[in-house]
Design a protein around this motif. Structure first.
Motif, PDB file in Angstrom:
ATOM      1  N   TYR A 165      40.720  44.559  37.233  1.00  0.00           N
ATOM      2  CA  TYR A 165      39.780  45.267  38.105  1.00  0.00           C
ATOM      3  C   TYR A 165      39.990  46.766  37.942  1.00  0.00           C
ATOM      4  N   THR A 203      48.602  41.870  30.728  1.00  0.00           N
ATOM      5  CA  THR A 203      49.663  42.884  30.706  1.00  0.00           C
ATOM      6  C   THR A 203      49.771  43.547  29.337  1.00  0.00           C
ATOM      7  N   ALA A 222      41.608  53.351  40.236  1.00  0.00           N
ATOM      8  CA  ALA A 222      42.361  52.184  40.705  1.00  0.00           C
ATOM      9  C   ALA A 222      42.344  51.122  39.624  1.00  0.00           C
ATOM     10  N   VAL A 223      43.432  50.365  39.540  1.00  0.00           N
ATOM     11  CA  VAL A 223      43.512  49.280  38.569  1.00  0.00           C
ATOM     12  C   VAL A 223      44.310  48.132  39.178  1.00  0.00           C
ATOM     13  N   ASN A 224      43.882  46.915  38.887  1.00  0.00           N
ATOM     14  CA  ASN A 224      44.573  45.735  39.410  1.00  0.00           C
ATOM     15  C   ASN A 224      44.446  44.606  38.396  1.00  0.00           C
ATOM     16  N   LEU A 225      45.529  43.896  38.184  1.00  0.00           N
ATOM     17  CA  LEU A 225      45.552  42.788  37.232  1.00  0.00           C
ATOM     18  C   LEU A 225      45.917  41.511  37.973  1.00  0.00           C
ATOM     19  N   LYS A 226      45.139  40.439  37.776  1.00  0.00           N
ATOM     20  CA  LYS A 226      45.452  39.184  38.456  1.00  0.00           C
ATOM     21  C   LYS A 226      44.861  38.002  37.702  1.00  0.00           C
TER      22      LYS A 226
END
Length: 260
Positions: A165, A203, A222-226
């Motif tokens: 994201y 990753t 903003a950054v988000n990894l899921k």
């Protein structure tokens, strides 16, 4: 079976979304009356009532009027009534709506026990974690039509291995820069950013993504990894956030029926 409608009705149980209990009847009377409607013998009714109040942990409430039960107890009684005739198929319409987390988890446990005993369950829910936890197969419904069906892991895999994201200074330009990367499965817009669906471990890809954006002067806010969740699957295939969901869409959950 089509020539024996009574047997068909006896093989089906249903629990409605809205509570349909008579406020002036006790727990035992509710179950007794339901058993009489299906011509169960007195001995069968008594045995089944004892089994069910134990199953839903209402042993101490058998002589309590339903008006005095908590919301969770009423919901458990609704499920017990639906099971009174030992149905082969049980239909549940949002059985945990409005319940606290502890009661929801307890009802999940009941449903698993019932399923393990051989009952096939069709369950509608707007709680995607509920669909994920209980289901063997899930169908996502939007405006009355099934848009996709599969096992939980299959549906999640349609979104890729990971989700990145991003909120940037130029989300449209960011999407254009990233869409041609070999590892990118797709990109969709979100309220303030974009979601990049990737076919590899995010990753390892994330540094390349960030370098590419920075090289074009795009600032990353903003950054988000899921990993993909059933919430992500739902939003992806319906195009709306869960908070916008209405009665015309949800998930139909079909837990596996195991032989008796």
């Amino acid at each position: 079976m089509k020539h024996e409608p009574e047997k068909i009705r006896e093989s089906i149980g249903i629990v409605f979304q809205e509570l349909t209990l008579d406020r002036d009847m006790t727990v035992k009377e509710i179950l007794e009356y339901h058993g009489r409607l299906y011509s169960m013998s007195k001995a069968e009714r008594q045995e089944r009532i004892e089994e069910l109040v134990s199953l839903v942990e209402l042993e101490g409430k058998k002589d309590t009027l339903t008006r005095h039960l908590s919301g969770g107890m009423k919901r458990r009684l609704e499920i017990a009534r639906g099971l009174m005739t030992q149905p082969k198929v049980l239909f549940l319409d949002e059985p945990t709506i409005g319940l606290d987390p502890q009661t929801r988890i307890r009802i999940w446990d009941y449903l698993r026990d019932i399923n393990h005993q051989g009952t096939t369950i069709f369950l509608t829910t707007h709680y995607m974690d509920e669909a994920d936890q209980l289901s063997d197969r899930i169908s996502i419904i939007d405006h009355g039509k099934i848009v996709i069906t599969g096992r939980s892991w299959e549906l999640k895999n349609t979104l890729g291995q990971d989700l990145i994201y991003l909120e940037t200074s130029d989300n449209w330009e960011a999407a254009e820069l990233l869409k041609d990367l070999d590892s990118v499965k797709g990109i969709r817009e979100k309220t303030k950013g974009i979601v990049v669906m990737v076919n590899v471990d995010g990753t390892y890809l994330l540094p390349e993504v960030m370098d590419r954006l920075r090289s074009r002067g795009i600032k990353i806010k903003a950054v988000n990894l899921k990993k993909p969740s059933m919430d992500d699957v739902f939003v992806h295939y319906t195009g709306r956030e869960l908070r916008d969901s209405g009665a015309e869409k949800g998930a139909v959950v079909i837990p596996r029926s195991r032989g008796r």
